[in-house]
Design an enzyme around this catalytic site. Structure first.
Site, PDB file in Angstrom:
ATOM      1  N   GLY A  23       1.818 -35.888   5.231  1.00 41.51           N
ATOM      2  CA  GLY A  23       1.705 -36.026   3.782  1.00 41.51           C
ATOM      3  C   GLY A  23       0.388 -36.516   3.241  1.00 41.51           C
ATOM      4  O   GLY A  23       0.204 -36.551   2.024  1.00 41.51           O
TER       5      GLY A  23
ATOM      6  N   GLU B 278       2.945 -36.832  11.665  1.00 44.13           N
ATOM      7  CA  GLU B 278       3.027 -35.365  11.610  1.00 44.13           C
ATOM      8  C   GLU B 278       2.162 -34.793  10.496  1.00 44.13           C
ATOM      9  O   GLU B 278       2.681 -34.169   9.575  1.00 44.13           O
ATOM     10  CB  GLU B 278       4.459 -34.926  11.298  1.00 44.13           C
ATOM     11  CG  GLU B 278       5.525 -35.543  12.103  1.00 44.13           C
ATOM     12  CD  GLU B 278       6.896 -35.372  11.442  1.00 44.13           C
ATOM     13  OE1 GLU B 278       7.863 -35.282  12.183  1.00 44.13           O
ATOM     14  OE2 GLU B 278       6.979 -35.331  10.200  1.00 44.13           O
ATOM     15  N   PRO B 279       0.860 -34.983  10.588  1.00 43.96           N
ATOM     16  CA  PRO B 279      -0.001 -34.477   9.514  1.00 43.96           C
ATOM     17  C   PRO B 279      -0.171 -32.964   9.592  1.00 43.96           C
ATOM     18  O   PRO B 279      -0.204 -32.390  10.675  1.00 43.96           O
ATOM     19  CB  PRO B 279      -1.336 -35.166   9.815  1.00 43.96           C
ATOM     20  CG  PRO B 279      -1.323 -35.321  11.314  1.00 43.96           C
ATOM     21  CD  PRO B 279       0.111 -35.582  11.694  1.00 43.96           C
ATOM     22  N   GLY B 280      -0.252 -32.329   8.444  1.00 39.02           N
ATOM     23  CA  GLY B 280      -0.534 -30.901   8.396  1.00 39.02           C
ATOM     24  C   GLY B 280      -1.780 -30.666   7.570  1.00 39.02           C
ATOM     25  O   GLY B 280      -2.887 -30.472   8.069  1.00 39.02           O
ATOM     26  N   ARG B 281      -1.585 -30.762   6.259  1.00 43.55           N
ATOM     27  CA  ARG B 281      -2.649 -30.450   5.306  1.00 43.55           C
ATOM     28  C   ARG B 281      -3.960 -31.198   5.583  1.00 43.55           C
ATOM     29  O   ARG B 281      -5.038 -30.613   5.493  1.00 43.55           O
ATOM     30  CB  ARG B 281      -2.160 -30.819   3.903  1.00 43.55           C
ATOM     31  CG  ARG B 281      -3.066 -30.376   2.773  1.00 43.55           C
ATOM     32  CD  ARG B 281      -2.619 -31.019   1.446  1.00 43.55           C
ATOM     33  NE  ARG B 281      -1.204 -30.901   1.210  1.00 43.55           N
ATOM     34  CZ  ARG B 281      -0.627 -29.914   0.512  1.00 43.55           C
ATOM     35  NH1 ARG B 281      -1.366 -29.002  -0.060  1.00 43.55           N
ATOM     36  NH2 ARG B 281       0.680 -29.881   0.370  1.00 43.55           N
TER      37      ARG B 281
ATOM     38  N   ARG C 246      -0.341 -20.630  -3.628  1.00 40.21           N
ATOM     39  CA  ARG C 246      -0.309 -22.009  -4.131  1.00 40.21           C
ATOM     40  C   ARG C 246      -0.604 -22.118  -5.631  1.00 40.21           C
ATOM     41  O   ARG C 246       0.085 -22.855  -6.331  1.00 40.21           O
ATOM     42  CB  ARG C 246      -1.237 -22.920  -3.318  1.00 40.21           C
ATOM     43  CG  ARG C 246      -0.843 -22.999  -1.833  1.00 40.21           C
ATOM     44  CD  ARG C 246      -1.613 -24.066  -1.070  1.00 40.21           C
ATOM     45  NE  ARG C 246      -1.244 -25.392  -1.515  1.00 40.21           N
ATOM     46  CZ  ARG C 246      -1.926 -26.146  -2.339  1.00 40.21           C
ATOM     47  NH1 ARG C 246      -3.103 -25.743  -2.797  1.00 40.21           N
ATOM     48  NH2 ARG C 246      -1.477 -27.310  -2.712  1.00 40.21           N
TER      49      ARG C 246
ATOM     50  N   TYR D 135       2.645 -23.684  -7.285  1.00 43.96           N
ATOM     51  CA  TYR D 135       2.574 -25.109  -7.630  1.00 43.96           C
ATOM     52  C   TYR D 135       1.590 -25.383  -8.766  1.00 43.96           C
ATOM     53  O   TYR D 135       1.350 -26.547  -9.081  1.00 43.96           O
ATOM     54  CB  TYR D 135       2.062 -25.943  -6.446  1.00 43.96           C
ATOM     55  CG  TYR D 135       2.724 -25.739  -5.119  1.00 43.96           C
ATOM     56  CD1 TYR D 135       4.074 -26.032  -4.924  1.00 43.96           C
ATOM     57  CD2 TYR D 135       1.982 -25.330  -4.011  1.00 43.96           C
ATOM     58  CE1 TYR D 135       4.657 -25.889  -3.681  1.00 43.96           C
ATOM     59  CE2 TYR D 135       2.568 -25.182  -2.755  1.00 43.96           C
ATOM     60  CZ  TYR D 135       3.898 -25.464  -2.598  1.00 43.96           C
ATOM     61  OH  TYR D 135       4.467 -25.330  -1.365  1.00 43.96           O
TER      62      TYR D 135
ATOM     63  N   CYS E  14       1.117  -6.848  -9.566  1.00 45.77           N
ATOM     64  CA  CYS E  14       1.697  -6.599 -10.881  1.00 45.77           C
ATOM     65  C   CYS E  14       2.643  -7.716 -11.294  1.00 45.77           C
ATOM     66  O   CYS E  14       3.865  -7.541 -11.342  1.00 45.77           O
ATOM     67  CB  CYS E  14       2.401  -5.252 -10.859  1.00 45.77           C
ATOM     68  SG  CYS E  14       1.219  -3.954 -10.533  1.00 45.77           S
TER      69      CYS E  14
ATOM     70  N   TYR F  67      -0.973 -24.190   4.060  1.00 43.87           N
ATOM     71  CA  TYR F  67       0.020 -23.569   3.184  1.00 43.87           C
ATOM     72  C   TYR F  67      -0.601 -22.383   2.451  1.00 43.87           C
ATOM     73  O   TYR F  67      -0.367 -22.162   1.265  1.00 43.87           O
ATOM     74  CB  TYR F  67       0.600 -24.619   2.211  1.00 43.87           C
ATOM     75  CG  TYR F  67       1.131 -25.811   2.959  1.00 43.87           C
ATOM     76  CD1 TYR F  67       2.285 -25.698   3.724  1.00 43.87           C
ATOM     77  CD2 TYR F  67       0.453 -27.034   2.973  1.00 43.87           C
ATOM     78  CE1 TYR F  67       2.760 -26.773   4.470  1.00 43.87           C
ATOM     79  CE2 TYR F  67       0.930 -28.109   3.721  1.00 43.87           C
ATOM     80  CZ  TYR F  67       2.082 -27.963   4.455  1.00 43.87           C
ATOM     81  OH  TYR F  67       2.543 -29.017   5.206  1.00 43.87           O
TER      82      TYR F  67
HETATM   83  C1  LIG Z   1       5.632 -30.477   5.733  1.00 42.83           C
HETATM   84  C2  LIG Z   1       5.950 -31.613   6.633  1.00 42.83           C
HETATM   85  C3  LIG Z   1       4.919 -32.334   7.241  1.00 42.83           C
HETATM   86  C4  LIG Z   1       3.460 -32.071   6.972  1.00 42.83           C
HETATM   87  O1  LIG Z   1       3.117 -32.384   5.660  1.00 42.83           O
HETATM   88  P1  LIG Z   1       1.580 -32.399   5.216  1.00 42.83           P
HETATM   89  O2  LIG Z   1       1.628 -32.787   3.803  1.00 42.83           O
HETATM   90  O3  LIG Z   1       1.034 -31.052   5.430  1.00 42.83           O
HETATM   91  O4  LIG Z   1       0.893 -33.426   6.052  1.00 42.83           O
HETATM   92  C5  LIG Z   1       5.278 -33.328   8.123  1.00 42.83           C
HETATM   93  N1  LIG Z   1       6.570 -33.614   8.386  1.00 42.83           N
HETATM   94  C6  LIG Z   1       7.581 -32.949   7.809  1.00 42.83           C
HETATM   95  C7  LIG Z   1       8.975 -33.311   8.148  1.00 42.83           C
HETATM   96  C8  LIG Z   1       7.310 -31.935   6.915  1.00 42.83           C
HETATM   97  O5  LIG Z   1       8.315 -31.295   6.322  1.00 42.83           O
END
Ligand SMILES: *Cc1c(COP(=O)(O)O)cnc(C)c1O
Length: 420
Positions: free
Chosen positions: A239, A273-276, A312, A316, A342, A371
């Site tokens: 997050g 659990e970082p993604g973004r 996105r 959003y 379209c 994303y």
């Molecule tokens: C989407 C998600 C993440 C990653 O979120 P980011 O905002 O991309 O860091 C981590 N854990 C869970 C359970 C998620 O659903």
């Protein structure tokens, strides 16, 4: 902060002119920087070094095999939400025992597959799911390690579509329920409670909601540990937000300064659990101008990337910086940057200052690593973009552009009838 920089007015990806890539692979194209990706991974690891976190990259943010491989080589584990993502991680060379499996709707075949390949743990989101995991593990003579995903009821102060840790959200278990489930788990040999988990949302830029969530998580973990000595880890989720408007690095130390002392004091092993924050700024979407047009006073730049390539902004209202790849002359004026799809909702950016553009000019949409490609669709029978990885002064395709023929795979103009 990233490695997409301007030199003599031209945009480079690390040491490669973006124009060179576009000429070689066509547009629209996603371009990723290895240096940016690994730089972000290391900055996050360093910020939290005092608790030696297990960093499990959230595959849903960008599941390209080449990026997964780079992260696996760097020692990352993986957070997945489907059987398909497990498959992808293993294919990229990730270790099964570095995977945690999240999501509210895991199906029996997915649980079977996860146990068979030997993932580290399931992040459990409901009683029914826990019972199913227990049953599958018992039926196959295995022990499933589980973490309970707690919904700490904290407002992460982000977009409502990406808030996941409030009462009205479908995610996680309220604290009382999690505690009851910990009781239920006692004496069940096929499931072992090894962790508690919370993830309150995405694109979080304020520290306090994160601290509030971890405070609640740790308080519960300490209580549950009395019943379950096997509970050794807390997973603080992902997050961490990034800057979409400026080319600035997210200040991760603001988070780690607040969180590390609490985590250290607790004695739990720390998972995240970082993604973004790892991939978001490591990608560009490169697109070519098709036409300009005017409607009344309004200026539209129509380009060959659309909402199906990057949803996105439409989904959003997300802001992505857009800039010319070259240095076209002339006075800037406001324009909407739109695609050929379209739908009125098909736009990449609105009201941006851009110089006059000619057909064939290239634009770069920044911060398009997370994303972005993963949410691309084939709407309007549009093949999804090519993906390219840059490493210093070289670049290579890591996913070929789809062909129009491939879009019809499995389809037939004539039904294969079955008698009912
Ligand atoms: C989407 C998600 C993440 C990653 O979120 P980011 O905002 O991309 O860091 C981590 N854990 C869970 C359970 C998620 O659903």
């Amino acid at each position: 902060m990233d490695d997409f920089v301007r030199r003599d007015g031209r945009l480079f990806a690390e040491d490669v002119p973006v124009e060179t890539i576009a000429q070689a692979v066509g547009t629209p194209a996603y371009v990723y920087s290895k240096r940016t990706l690994l730089g972000h991974f290391r900055r996050l690891r360093d910020a939290f070094a005092a608790v030696s976190p297990k960093i499990r990259y959230a595959v849903k943010a960008n599941g390209n095999l080449a990026l997964l491989r780079l992260l696996a080589d760097e020692g990352a584990g993986f957070d997945v939400v489907s059987r398909g993502e497990i498959h992808r991680v293993l294919k990229a060379g990730g270790l099964a025992n570095s995977i945690d499996f999240a999501g509210v709707g895991k199906k029996r075949d997915e649980i079977e597959y996860a146990l068979e390949v030997g993932i580290d743990m399931f992040n459990v989101e409901s009683e029914a799911e826990l019972e199913l995991i227990e049953q599958v593990a018992r039926d196959t003579n295995q022990v499933a390690r589980v973490a309970l995903r707690v919904n700490p009821d904290v407002d992460p102060k982000t977009h409502k579509y990406i808030s996941t840790g409030q009462k009205e959200s479908k995610f996680g278990l309220d604290i009382d329920r999690a505690q009851r489930m910990a009781g239920w788990l006692q004496g069940r040999d096929a499931v072992r409670l090894t962790g508690l988990h919370a993830h309150i949302g995405s694109q979080i830029t304020q520290v306090q909601p994160y601290v509030d969530a971890v405070t609640k998580l740790l308080a519960l973990a300490k209580r549950v540990r009395e019943l379950h000595p096997t509970l050794t880890s807390v997973n603080i989720g992902g997050g961490f937000g990034i800057h979409y408007r400026e080319n600035e690095a997210q200040d991760l130390t603001a988070f780690s300064d607040a969180l590390v002392p609490m985590l250290q004091e607790s004695g739990f092993e720390v998972h995240m659990e970082p993604g973004r924050v790892l991939v978001g700024n490591a990608g560009l979407l490169v697109t070519k101008v098709i036409f300009e047009k005017r409607s009344g006073d309004k200026r539209f730049v129509i380009c060959d990337a659309a909402m199906n390539d990057l949803i996105r902004p439409s989904l959003y209202g997300a802001f992505h910086r857009v800039e010319p790849v070259g240095n076209p002359p002339g006075d800037s004026s406001l324009a909407d940057i739109v695609g050929p799809v379209c739908e009125s909702g098909d736009f990449l950016a609105k009201d941006r200052e851009l110089p006059p553009l000619a057909p064939g000019d290239l634009l770069a949409v920044r911060s398009a690593g997370a994303y972005a490609f993963v949410m691309a669709s084939n709407y309007n029978a549009r093949p999804r973009p090519v993906e390219v990885l840059v490493d210093g002064d070289r670049f290579g395709i890591v996913r070929a552009r789809e062909t129009e023929e491939e879009l019809m795979r499995g389809e037939s103009a004539q039904a294969q009838w079955c008698d009912a």
